[in-house]
Each structure stands twice: as structure tokens, then as C-alpha cells.
Design a protein around this motif. Structure first.
Motif, PDB file in Angstrom:
ATOM      1  N   LYS A  23      50.983  40.172  42.085  1.00 42.55           N
ATOM      2  CA  LYS A  23      52.118  39.977  42.672  1.00 42.55           C
ATOM      3  C   LYS A  23      53.227  41.256  42.682  1.00 42.55           C
ATOM      4  CE  LYS A  23      51.725  35.014  41.844  1.00 42.55           C
ATOM      5  NZ  LYS A  23      52.361  33.971  40.821  1.00 42.55           N
ATOM      6  N   LEU A  24      52.660  42.082  41.989  1.00 43.27           N
ATOM      7  CA  LEU A  24      53.512  43.557  41.852  1.00 43.27           C
ATOM      8  C   LEU A  24      53.118  44.460  43.211  1.00 43.27           C
ATOM      9  CD1 LEU A  24      53.528  44.678  38.224  1.00 43.27           C
ATOM     10  CD2 LEU A  24      55.255  43.271  39.157  1.00 43.27           C
ATOM     11  N   ASN A  25      53.825  45.011  43.726  1.00 46.38           N
ATOM     12  CA  ASN A  25      53.896  45.924  44.828  1.00 46.38           C
ATOM     13  C   ASN A  25      53.470  47.227  44.327  1.00 46.38           C
ATOM     14  OD1 ASN A  25      53.675  46.816  47.381  1.00 46.38           O
ATOM     15  ND2 ASN A  25      55.941  47.174  47.656  1.00 46.38           N
ATOM     16  N   LEU A  26      52.442  47.511  43.889  1.00 48.90           N
ATOM     17  CA  LEU A  26      52.021  48.719  43.309  1.00 48.90           C
ATOM     18  C   LEU A  26      51.737  49.656  44.089  1.00 48.90           C
ATOM     19  CD1 LEU A  26      49.713  47.930  40.216  1.00 48.90           C
ATOM     20  CD2 LEU A  26      52.394  48.133  40.202  1.00 48.90           C
ATOM     21  N   LYS A  27      52.096  50.709  44.080  1.00 47.63           N
ATOM     22  CA  LYS A  27      52.074  51.987  45.209  1.00 47.63           C
ATOM     23  C   LYS A  27      51.006  53.214  44.827  1.00 47.63           C
ATOM     24  CE  LYS A  27      56.772  51.498  47.071  1.00 47.63           C
ATOM     25  NZ  LYS A  27      57.197  50.162  46.305  1.00 47.63           N
ATOM     26  N   ASN A  28      50.842  53.228  43.643  1.00 51.27           N
ATOM     27  CA  ASN A  28      50.036  54.458  42.936  1.00 51.27           C
ATOM     28  C   ASN A  28      48.979  54.005  42.045  1.00 51.27           C
ATOM     29  OD1 ASN A  28      52.064  56.491  44.055  1.00 51.27           O
ATOM     30  ND2 ASN A  28      53.480  55.597  42.573  1.00 51.27           N
ATOM     31  N   SER A  29      49.020  53.033  41.411  1.00 53.70           N
ATOM     32  CA  SER A  29      48.072  52.717  40.458  1.00 53.70           C
ATOM     33  C   SER A  29      47.030  51.645  40.839  1.00 53.70           C
ATOM     34  CB  SER A  29      48.953  52.387  39.234  1.00 53.70           C
ATOM     35  OG  SER A  29      49.977  53.336  38.703  1.00 53.70           O
ATOM     36  N   LYS A  30      45.869  51.854  40.322  1.00 52.42           N
ATOM     37  CA  LYS A  30      44.710  50.817  40.431  1.00 52.42           C
ATOM     38  C   LYS A  30      44.692  50.044  39.053  1.00 52.42           C
ATOM     39  CE  LYS A  30      41.740  53.301  43.763  1.00 52.42           C
ATOM     40  NZ  LYS A  30      40.273  53.956  43.772  1.00 52.42           N
ATOM     41  N   ILE A  31      44.647  48.800  39.010  1.00 52.82           N
ATOM     42  CA  ILE A  31      44.468  48.090  37.776  1.00 52.82           C
ATOM     43  C   ILE A  31      43.171  48.038  37.516  1.00 52.82           C
ATOM     44  CG2 ILE A  31      44.928  45.783  36.775  1.00 52.82           C
ATOM     45  CD1 ILE A  31      47.601  47.697  37.443  1.00 52.82           C
ATOM     46  N   VAL A  32      42.794  48.151  36.283  1.00 54.71           N
ATOM     47  CA  VAL A  32      41.571  48.127  35.575  1.00 54.71           C
ATOM     48  C   VAL A  32      41.396  47.022  34.664  1.00 54.71           C
ATOM     49  CG1 VAL A  32      39.570  49.475  34.570  1.00 54.71           C
ATOM     50  CG2 VAL A  32      41.384  50.544  36.031  1.00 54.71           C
ATOM     51  N   ALA A  33      40.288  46.284  34.822  1.00 55.46           N
ATOM     52  CA  ALA A  33      39.838  45.431  33.709  1.00 55.46           C
ATOM     53  C   ALA A  33      38.824  46.042  32.689  1.00 55.46           C
ATOM     54  CB  ALA A  33      39.333  43.980  34.354  1.00 55.46           C
ATOM     55  N   PHE A  34      38.676  45.362  31.433  1.00 57.50           N
ATOM     56  CA  PHE A  34      38.073  46.129  30.345  1.00 57.50           C
ATOM     57  C   PHE A  34      37.083  44.936  29.840  1.00 57.50           C
ATOM     58  CE2 PHE A  34      37.508  47.008  25.923  1.00 57.50           C
ATOM     59  CZ  PHE A  34      36.883  48.335  25.930  1.00 57.50           C
ATOM     60  N   SER A  35      35.907  45.444  29.240  1.00 57.52           N
ATOM     61  CA  SER A  35      35.042  44.559  28.696  1.00 57.52           C
ATOM     62  C   SER A  35      33.812  45.257  28.168  1.00 57.52           C
ATOM     63  CB  SER A  35      34.261  43.412  29.440  1.00 57.52           C
ATOM     64  OG  SER A  35      33.883  42.337  28.960  1.00 57.52           O
ATOM     65  N   SER A  36      33.133  44.407  27.259  1.00 56.38           N
ATOM     66  CA  SER A  36      31.871  45.101  26.672  1.00 56.38           C
ATOM     67  C   SER A  36      30.528  44.742  27.575  1.00 56.38           C
ATOM     68  CB  SER A  36      31.484  44.356  25.237  1.00 56.38           C
ATOM     69  OG  SER A  36      31.308  43.013  25.582  1.00 56.38           O
ATOM     70  N   THR A  37      29.665  45.384  27.445  1.00 61.07           N
ATOM     71  CA  THR A  37      28.438  45.059  27.830  1.00 61.07           C
ATOM     72  C   THR A  37      28.151  43.689  27.761  1.00 61.07           C
ATOM     73  OG1 THR A  37      27.045  45.785  25.981  1.00 61.07           O
ATOM     74  CG2 THR A  37      27.448  47.510  27.775  1.00 61.07           C
ATOM     75  N   LYS A  38      26.958  43.107  28.612  1.00 59.90           N
ATOM     76  CA  LYS A  38      26.862  41.853  28.426  1.00 59.90           C
ATOM     77  C   LYS A  38      26.194  41.304  27.142  1.00 59.90           C
ATOM     78  CE  LYS A  38      21.811  41.662  29.827  1.00 59.90           C
ATOM     79  NZ  LYS A  38      21.392  40.570  28.762  1.00 59.90           N
TER      80      LYS A  38
END
Length: 536
Positions: A60-75
């Protein structure tokens, strides 16, 4: 082009004593976007409900410059990648990029995960290959890469190649234990570049105080992504500090990354993260610390007044900071003149007030006063010496009693105080009785004294009700003297609009506190009066 990847919300949140709320994380995200950060790692959605909620709210944030990244381990081992709950949680975030960390040190594969080296390569390959179907970009964090390379270089390279063959967009070399020295980083990256074609990134920890320099070396060798945190937050001794890396890249190395005009927001973002971390802002941070452009010695101040380049490696305004002239026993005339100018008072070097103020400062600091954290006390001293402020009240006496009635009850204190206001103030406010004699209770003697003083003065100066004490520090100056040692009390106050610091020194801690409290209230009254004059 070098892309800045911020992991304050995940790695930074692992700092001892730091716990960001969901609202904190969203505020930091907005600030990082305003700064121009390219990638913001929001957290590990499969690890806790807060991170999962973040990925829902951040949309819902109107971000103009940044890409949001999700983080996790391998399966996980023995589970199909499409059935692994952590992997499926990543997909549900619907963010444009994901970072997967995998083991690149053989020790972690065999002893940590209890799998074969070949099975570890399969985990890396299958996870990244699968996620490439759902995300625009997939980054591989090669955890413990530098230690893994030192232990088994052939296998460490194989983990990178597994990620590369699966389609990873960037291979991030992680110095997870933070013990790699700069020349090792240089040599290892040179060897890696001979083996893989995928762009490299760097993720450095600071256990050997090498995180920033290792990150810059990686960029010099061709890395296109730098991971780090604001203020160097992170586990143990922290991660690479983006507040040092970014200005070094832009201002020193001339490398294209976030726009130079965005750097002016760096100090503001740094302070925000400290505030939301509920930690004091580190004053000695390069670029964004309050001491980064502070000058104390008279020789330095005199030189900076002529040409700031003599003692400043960049203009502080480029990173949103400012020059600060400190007042201390080392101060010279230049310090006093410069500080007075900050307060809107022009003094010549030969003005008799300068010598008088300097003499008074040195006399007080010989007794243990310290004005570097108490600029309000200094401003009062300067203006009182020059006759630019008036006397607001006079102490006619105070008494403080502390009582503990039984072993199981808390001690409490009571303060009695008598003050007198000047005749002109009484006439101005149409008050006949100039003396106020009152008392107040508190959990401790300082609180009781503070309440009694305010109670006595509020009748004459109602705006004192706005003042709140936000911090109280005591330092013993001559520890070897034992119970006869003199304490220095530093107080921070606010009226909701601004904060200010005051100081008091005395062999008696109650009197030292009194002196600092009085300065705090006098400063408020002086500023109110100056505001009225400027409005009038």
C-alpha cells in the motif's frame, strides 16, 4: 552502476536489543525509498507473523525508487520445492525480487544441515530454478562464502555455479563471520571472477572492522550489488554500514549508485533508524554522526573558519549533516565567536566579552563543567555574560528529605522550596506576592525537587508546564575520592518542539541536579521571551 541493497529490516533487526514494530518497518521503508535505495529486504515471511504482515502492508506504500525483496533459505531436504511452506510463503508476498541463502562452506552442509555436499548443491539449484518462475529477480546469498573458500575453494565455487546454472541474477558473496581481511577479499574475488559469469554482490559483517572496506574492494573488483544496513546495525558487531558505503561510492569513488542529490537525506534516515531502534544515535559515525564535523580545538576552529577543507574531508551538507563548533577548556576565541554567530550574535576577535566568556568557560570546566552535551547552559552563560538575558527568579532556599518507612516499602522524597521573582515580572503579571514557598513529593530527590520548582514557578510562568525532563545522567568526576567525589549532572529537556541539554556540577548531587534543572527552565523562559520579541 552499483545497486544498494538494504537489509536493516532483517539483518539489522537481529541487533541485540532492537525490535522494530510493523509500523517502524513501514516508516523505515518509506525513508529508504526517499533516499533512493534500490532494494529493501523486508524480512523472512516464513519466520514470523510480523514479517508476513509487513509484505501485505508494504504493497500500500507508494514507493518510487525501491524494490521490496523477500528473504528465505533454500528448500528443506527431503521435501519437494513446491511443497516447502517457506518457499510458498515467498511466492505469496508477490514482491518483484527474492533472496535465497544457501550453504557455501562444506562444514555447514555436512555438520549444520547433516547432508552430503552433492545434496546441498541440489537444494541450491532446485530452489532458485523454481523461484525464477515467480520473481523478476532471484539473488543467491552464498552464506559463509569467504570462510568456505578458504576451507574448500573448489566446493565453494561449485555452490556459486549451481546457483548460476539455475538462473540466479546475482551471486552475493557473504562474509558471514566477518573475519575476512581486505587482501583476502581481493584475492578471493579475483579467483571467483575466473569461474563464473553472473554479476557479483557483497554482504559483509564487521567482526574484524572490515565490513565497509571489504564492500568497497568488492565494488572496485566489479561487484554490482552491495548489501548492508543503516548505521551498521546487525548481529554481534553489525553489518557493513551503508551510511559510510554510499557516500564513499558517490563522493570518493565517483561510482554511479543512488543520485548525489539524494545523499542530503542520509543524516535524516540515519537518525530515524536510531530513533526507531530505541538506541542513542552513535555520535562517532563517519558522515552521519554528530561528531563527524564537530570541531573542539581552537586551532581547528580557526582554520575551519578560514577554509573548511583544512579539517573536513567533505562538505557536511552533502550528507545532510552540519558543522558543529564545540565549547570546552580547549576552546579558543574562534570557538566562542563561531558559537556566538550560530546564536545570531556577532562578536569581533578583540571584543572584551570574548575574553570574559572564555575565562568563565575555562573556570567552570576546571570545576568539572562540560558544555559539549549542554549547549543550552552555554547559551545562557554567553548571554548572561553579555547582559542579553534577565534574571527570571532567585532561590531563597530549598530542602530535600528522603524517607523509607519500612523494609518492604519504596523510599520517597519530599522537596520544599522558596523562590522570589523580580519586581518587574510581578508588576507585568499584576501579581502582588513575589515569593512562592511550596513543596512536592517524588520517587526520588531529583524528581521531588523538579516538581517543587515547577510548582513554585508555574504561577508566574505558565509555559513551564510544557517542559518535560527526557534524560538524566550523572557522572562522577574524581572517582578516587570515593563518597566525596563530585558528580556532574547532565539533563535533557523538551517542550514538545525542541530539545536542549543543561549541566550542573557540585560536590552535592542534589545541588548539581538543581543547577542543571534551573538552567533547563531558564533556557525555556529565555527562548519564550525571544520568540515574543521576534513576533512583536
Amino acid at each position: 552502476m552499483v545497486y544498494i541493497y538494504d537489509t536493516t529490516l532483517r539483518d539489522g533487526a537481529q541487533t541485540r536489543g532492537v525490535s522494530f514494530s510493523l509500523e517502524d518497518k513501514l516508516r523505515i521503508t518509506q525513508a529508504l525509498d526517499d533516499l533512493g535505495i534500490h532494494y529493501i529486504e523486508g524480512g523472512w515471511p516464513g519466520s514470523n507473523p510480523k514479517d508476513l504482515a509487513y509484505f501485505d502492508k508494504v504493497k500500500k506504500l507508494n514507493l518510487k525508487n525501491s524494490k521490496i525483496v523477500a528473504f528465505s533459505s533454500t528448500k528443506r531436504k527431503k521435501i519437494k520445492v513446491e511443497e516447502d511452506p517457506n518457499i510458498q510463503q515467498l511466492i505469496k508476498t508477490e514482491v518483484p525480487a527474492v533472496t535465497i541463502f544457501g550453504k557455501s562452506w562444506d562444514l555447514h552442509a555436512t555438520e549444520g544441515l547433516n547432508i552430503t555436499l552433492e545434496e546441498n548443491l541440489e537444494l541450491i539449484f532446485e530452489t532458485i530454478k523454481y523461484l525464477k518462475n515467480y520473481f523478476d529477480e532471484v539473488f543467491f546469498d552464498a552464506e559463509h562464502f569467504f570462510d568456505g573458500y578458504k576451507s574448500n575453494p573448489e566446493y565453494a565455487i561449485k555452490t556459486l555455479k549451481a546457483a548460476e546454472e539455475a538462473g540466479a541474477d546475482c551471486l552475493v558473496l557473504c562474509d558471514t563471520n566477518g573475519g575476512t581481511l581486505w587482501y583476502e577479499t581481493e584475492e578471493i574475488i579475483d579467483n571467483v571472477l575466473k569461474e563464473v559469469n553472473t554479476p557479483l554482490g557483497i554482504h559483509a559483517h564487521n567482526d574484524a572492522d572490515m565490513a565497509v572496506v571489504n564492500s568497497l574492494i568488492a565494488v572496485k573488483k566489479g561487484a554490482i550489488q552491495v548489501q548492508g544496513t543503516i548505521n551498521g546495525l546487525g548481529e554481534r558487531t553489525g553489518n557493513a554500514n551503508l551510511c559510510s558505503i554510499i557516500p564513499n561510492l558517490v563522493l570518493k569513488m565517483g561510482i554511479k549508485t543512488i543520485p548525489e542529490e539524494k545523499l542530503k537525506k542520509l543524516y535524516e534516515v540515519s537518525r530515524l533508524v536510531s530513533e526507531l531502534s530505541n538506541r542513542p544515535h552513535p555520535v562517532n559515525l563517519p558522515y552521519v554522526g554528530d561528531n563527524a564535523f564537530a570541531h573542539k580545538a581552537g586551532v581547528h576552529v580557526s582554520a575551519v573558519e578560514k577554509n573548511p577543507k583544512m579539517y573536513e574531508h567533505i562538505e557536511p551538507e552533502k550528507v545532510g549533516n552540519r558543522r558543529k563548533i564545540m565549547i570546552s577548556e580547549l576552546s579558543g576565541r574562534s570557538n566562542v565567536i563561531s558559537k556566538a554567530r550560530e546564536l545570531g550574535i556577532e562578536l569581533s576577535k578583540d571584543a572584551p566579552e570574548v575574553k570574559k566568556i572564555l575565562s568563565r568557560i575555562k573556570e567552570l570546566e576546571a570545576k568539572g563543567y562540560h558544555f559539549e552535551g549542554a549547549e543550552a547552559s552555554f547559551e545562557l552563560l554567553l548571554k548572561e555574560t553579555m547582559g542579553l538575558t534577565k534574571k527570571y527568579f532567585e532561590l531563597k532556599g530549598f530542602r530535600v528529605l528522603t524517607e523509607k518507612r519500612s523494609e518492604n516499602e519504596e523510599a520517597y522524597a519530599e522537596a520544599t522550596i522558596k523562590v522570589e521573582i523580580p519586581e518587574d515580572v510581578a508588576k507585568e503579571r499584576n501579581i502582588e506576592e513575589r515569593v512562592e514557598h511550596t513543596a512536592a513529593e517524588g520517587r526520588g530527590p531529583v524528581e521531588a525537587l523538579d516538581k517543587a520548582l515547577r510548582k513554585a514557578l508555574e504561577k508566574f510562568y505558565p509555559s513551564i508546564k510544557e517542559v518535560k525532563l527526557t534524560d538524566y545522567k550523572v557522572r562522577i568526576l574524581n572517582e578516587a575520592a570515593g563518597t566525596e567525589a563530585s558528580p556532574r549532572v547532565l539533563i535533557e529537556s523538551t517542550d514538545g518542539k525542541k530539545k536542549w541539554g543543561t549541566v550542573g556540577v557540585s560536590p552535592n548531587i542534589i545541588e548539581a541536579s538543581w543547577l542543571a534543572l534551573v538552567d533547563a527552565l531558564k533556557y525555556k523562559l529565555m527562548k519564550d521571551e525571544e520568540g515574543e520579541e521576534s513576533n512583536g
